[in-house]
Design a protein around this motif. Structure first.
Motif, PDB file in Angstrom:
ATOM      1  N   PRO A 185     -22.621  84.402  17.845  1.00  0.00           N
ATOM      2  CA  PRO A 185     -24.012  84.623  18.303  1.00  0.00           C
ATOM      3  C   PRO A 185     -24.654  85.983  18.285  1.00  0.00           C
ATOM      4  O   PRO A 185     -25.780  86.023  18.122  1.00  0.00           O
ATOM      5  CB  PRO A 185     -24.214  83.767  19.594  1.00  0.00           C
ATOM      6  N   TYR A 186     -23.676  86.730  18.837  1.00  0.00           N
ATOM      7  CA  TYR A 186     -24.062  88.238  18.845  1.00  0.00           C
ATOM      8  C   TYR A 186     -24.535  88.697  17.662  1.00  0.00           C
ATOM      9  O   TYR A 186     -25.396  89.504  17.441  1.00  0.00           O
ATOM     10  CB  TYR A 186     -22.937  88.978  19.365  1.00  0.00           C
ATOM     11  N   VAL A 187     -23.875  88.680  16.654  1.00  0.00           N
ATOM     12  CA  VAL A 187     -24.029  89.159  15.250  1.00  0.00           C
ATOM     13  C   VAL A 187     -25.326  88.508  14.797  1.00  0.00           C
ATOM     14  O   VAL A 187     -25.869  89.150  14.336  1.00  0.00           O
ATOM     15  CB  VAL A 187     -22.812  88.733  14.183  1.00  0.00           C
ATOM     16  N   LEU A 188     -25.523  87.222  15.140  1.00  0.00           N
ATOM     17  CA  LEU A 188     -26.964  86.659  14.491  1.00  0.00           C
ATOM     18  C   LEU A 188     -28.042  87.308  15.302  1.00  0.00           C
ATOM     19  O   LEU A 188     -29.043  87.352  14.651  1.00  0.00           O
ATOM     20  CB  LEU A 188     -26.578  84.913  14.513  1.00  0.00           C
ATOM     21  N   LEU A 189     -27.844  87.696  16.499  1.00  0.00           N
ATOM     22  CA  LEU A 189     -29.196  88.136  17.129  1.00  0.00           C
ATOM     23  C   LEU A 189     -29.410  89.728  16.828  1.00  0.00           C
ATOM     24  O   LEU A 189     -30.258  90.048  17.169  1.00  0.00           O
ATOM     25  CB  LEU A 189     -28.452  87.692  18.671  1.00  0.00           C
ATOM     26  N   LEU A 190     -28.100  90.149  16.194  1.00  0.00           N
ATOM     27  CA  LEU A 190     -28.312  91.640  16.189  1.00  0.00           C
ATOM     28  C   LEU A 190     -29.594  92.021  15.417  1.00  0.00           C
ATOM     29  O   LEU A 190     -30.163  93.097  15.565  1.00  0.00           O
ATOM     30  CB  LEU A 190     -26.918  92.046  15.406  1.00  0.00           C
ATOM     31  N   PRO A 191     -29.841  91.450  14.152  1.00  0.00           N
ATOM     32  CA  PRO A 191     -30.862  91.682  13.276  1.00  0.00           C
ATOM     33  C   PRO A 191     -32.320  91.731  14.006  1.00  0.00           C
ATOM     34  O   PRO A 191     -33.174  92.543  13.896  1.00  0.00           O
ATOM     35  CB  PRO A 191     -31.061  90.638  12.148  1.00  0.00           C
ATOM     36  N   THR A 192     -32.259  90.715  15.266  1.00  0.00           N
ATOM     37  CA  THR A 192     -33.547  90.695  15.804  1.00  0.00           C
ATOM     38  C   THR A 192     -33.576  91.856  16.851  1.00  0.00           C
ATOM     39  O   THR A 192     -34.960  92.355  16.929  1.00  0.00           O
ATOM     40  CB  THR A 192     -33.393  89.313  16.897  1.00  0.00           C
ATOM     41  N   PHE A 193     -32.606  92.121  17.538  1.00  0.00           N
ATOM     42  CA  PHE A 193     -32.528  93.382  18.568  1.00  0.00           C
ATOM     43  C   PHE A 193     -32.653  94.611  17.710  1.00  0.00           C
ATOM     44  O   PHE A 193     -33.574  95.716  18.112  1.00  0.00           O
ATOM     45  CB  PHE A 193     -31.090  93.591  19.143  1.00  0.00           C
ATOM     46  N   VAL A 194     -32.536  94.719  16.371  1.00  0.00           N
ATOM     47  CA  VAL A 194     -32.466  96.012  15.445  1.00  0.00           C
ATOM     48  C   VAL A 194     -34.117  96.143  15.237  1.00  0.00           C
ATOM     49  O   VAL A 194     -34.846  97.079  15.350  1.00  0.00           O
ATOM     50  CB  VAL A 194     -31.743  95.821  13.969  1.00  0.00           C
ATOM     51  N   LEU A 195     -34.897  94.936  14.899  1.00  0.00           N
ATOM     52  CA  LEU A 195     -36.113  94.906  14.582  1.00  0.00           C
ATOM     53  C   LEU A 195     -36.961  95.013  15.804  1.00  0.00           C
ATOM     54  O   LEU A 195     -38.036  96.091  15.840  1.00  0.00           O
ATOM     55  CB  LEU A 195     -36.528  93.624  13.938  1.00  0.00           C
ATOM     56  N   LEU A 196     -36.688  94.692  16.980  1.00  0.00           N
ATOM     57  CA  LEU A 196     -37.408  94.970  18.058  1.00  0.00           C
ATOM     58  C   LEU A 196     -37.198  96.358  18.513  1.00  0.00           C
ATOM     59  O   LEU A 196     -38.089  97.065  19.061  1.00  0.00           O
ATOM     60  CB  LEU A 196     -36.625  94.095  19.374  1.00  0.00           C
ATOM     61  N   SER A 197     -35.879  97.031  18.693  1.00  0.00           N
ATOM     62  CA  SER A 197     -35.895  98.527  18.660  1.00  0.00           C
ATOM     63  C   SER A 197     -36.984  99.274  17.680  1.00  0.00           C
ATOM     64  O   SER A 197     -37.362 100.090  18.418  1.00  0.00           O
ATOM     65  CB  SER A 197     -34.450  98.825  18.395  1.00  0.00           C
ATOM     66  N   VAL A 198     -36.882  98.814  16.527  1.00  0.00           N
ATOM     67  CA  VAL A 198     -37.690  99.699  15.583  1.00  0.00           C
ATOM     68  C   VAL A 198     -39.226  99.493  15.691  1.00  0.00           C
ATOM     69  O   VAL A 198     -39.990 100.643  15.707  1.00  0.00           O
ATOM     70  CB  VAL A 198     -37.281  99.216  14.018  1.00  0.00           C
ATOM     71  N   PHE A 199     -39.384  98.315  16.083  1.00  0.00           N
ATOM     72  CA  PHE A 199     -41.033  98.101  16.045  1.00  0.00           C
ATOM     73  C   PHE A 199     -41.694  97.830  17.289  1.00  0.00           C
ATOM     74  O   PHE A 199     -42.704  97.729  17.557  1.00  0.00           O
ATOM     75  CB  PHE A 199     -41.285  96.836  15.309  1.00  0.00           C
ATOM     76  N   THR A 200     -40.763  97.905  18.407  1.00  0.00           N
ATOM     77  CA  THR A 200     -41.208  97.865  19.708  1.00  0.00           C
ATOM     78  C   THR A 200     -40.792  99.047  20.763  1.00  0.00           C
ATOM     79  O   THR A 200     -41.578  99.913  21.309  1.00  0.00           O
ATOM     80  CB  THR A 200     -40.682  96.338  20.506  1.00  0.00           C
ATOM     81  N   PHE A 201     -39.394  99.217  20.662  1.00  0.00           N
ATOM     82  CA  PHE A 201     -38.743 100.063  21.695  1.00  0.00           C
ATOM     83  C   PHE A 201     -39.205 101.562  21.182  1.00  0.00           C
ATOM     84  O   PHE A 201     -39.726 102.469  22.085  1.00  0.00           O
ATOM     85  CB  PHE A 201     -37.398  99.825  21.978  1.00  0.00           C
TER      86      PHE A 201
END
Length: 294
Positions: free
Chosen positions: A7-23
């Motif tokens: 599950p963490y691997v599957l969530l990783l792309p979402t966190f990467v995109l959040l980091s790039v476009f939000t954080f």
């Protein structure tokens, strides 16, 4: 154990995109807020001077007041009206009628918000708009006015755009919450003699607190950061009577190229949203939490 990390691997792309476009944009905005910076010019470090300047700005208190008033009003009407309508639809005996009304209330959602604001500005609040013509027809011509230009009515006129506030999405959210209430709960209420308004307030409302909590958070976020409605209707006029922080940020960023000052306002709005959301999460319980306490 081997599959526990999937599950963490599957969530990783979402966190990467959040980091790039939000954080990352937030960090960039906070960094920029510490500089006096104009597009195409050289940045000069000024520390927290932009924040202090905004706190002493002529628009600060009135824009914060307007934002809080508009947001509080939006929270009330976006909860009370859709929840009441959803309950009325849910109480219909015919499933076909329930479906029909859900579709009818959802149709206005497809109308772009820009078109809605322009319709209200010209066709309802205009000098010869629907509201003034109705007052004249009712013999109340003395009450007719330029609603968006009068300092005594401009903010109230902005708040009432969208009347009667039958938001189709909110209605569907509440309808889904009411539909999820087990039939056994309704039967127990009937046996206890809880019907009508009493049942609605003491049983239905507590069981849709999760939906209420969600919509309160979304409405607060939208109310604090939005400015497009005020921009289209009044542009903050008359004077600063309808000014909100988001619009002042827009003016400074794109009209006067004061990107550092605008980013400081944006950071303040972010902290305001985070604080109000934390208060909502702390003090407004969901239905699951309420049942757990019981």
């Amino acid at each position: 154990l081997r599959h526990s990390g999937a599950p963490y691997v599957l969530l990783l792309p979402t966190f990467v995109l959040l980091s790039v476009f939000t954080f990352v944009p937030f960090v960039w905005a906070f960094t920029t807020s510490l500089y006096e910076y104009e597009i195409g010019g050289e940045a000069r470090f000024v520390g927290f001077e932009n924040y202090f300047e905004y706190f002493g700005d002529v628009t600060f208190f009135i824009s914060i007041r307007n934002m809080l008033l508009l947001t509080a009003f939006a929270v009330v009407v976006n909860i009370v009206v859709p929840l009441t309508i959803a309950k009325l639809i849910f109480s219909l005996s015919s499933e076909r009628a329930r479906y029909l009304y859900r579709v009818l209330f959802l149709i206005p959602v497809v109308v772009p918000s820009v078109a809605q604001y322009l319709i209200w500005k010209s066709m309802i609040y205009g000098e010869s708009g629907l509201l003034n013509e109705f007052l004249r027809a009712a013999g109340l011509e003395s009450m007719a006015r330029a609603w968006l230009s009068d300092p005594s009515t401009a903010l109230l006129a902005v708040a009432f755009v969208g009347f009667p506030f039958a938001n189709g999405i909110n209605i569907l959210i509440f309808y889904a919450g009411l539909s999820a209430i087990p039939e056994s709960v309704h039967e127990a209420a009937r046996l206890d003699g809880a019907t009508g308004l009493r049942k609605f307030l003491t049983m239905d409302v507590p069981l849709v607190l999760s939906q209420i909590r969600l919509l309160v958070i979304l409405t607060i976020i939208a109310g604090v950061q939005s400015f497009e409605g005020v921009f289209l209707l009044t542009r903050g006029a008359p004077g600063f009577e309808t000014m909100v922080p988001g619009l002042w940020m827009y003016y400074n960023a794109f009209n006067w190229q004061r990107m550092g000052f605008a980013c400081a306002i944006g950071v303040i709005l972010f902290l305001t949203i985070a604080g109000l959301t934390a208060l909502n999460a702390r003090y407004l319980r969901s239905s699951e939490q309420l049942q757990g306490q019981r």
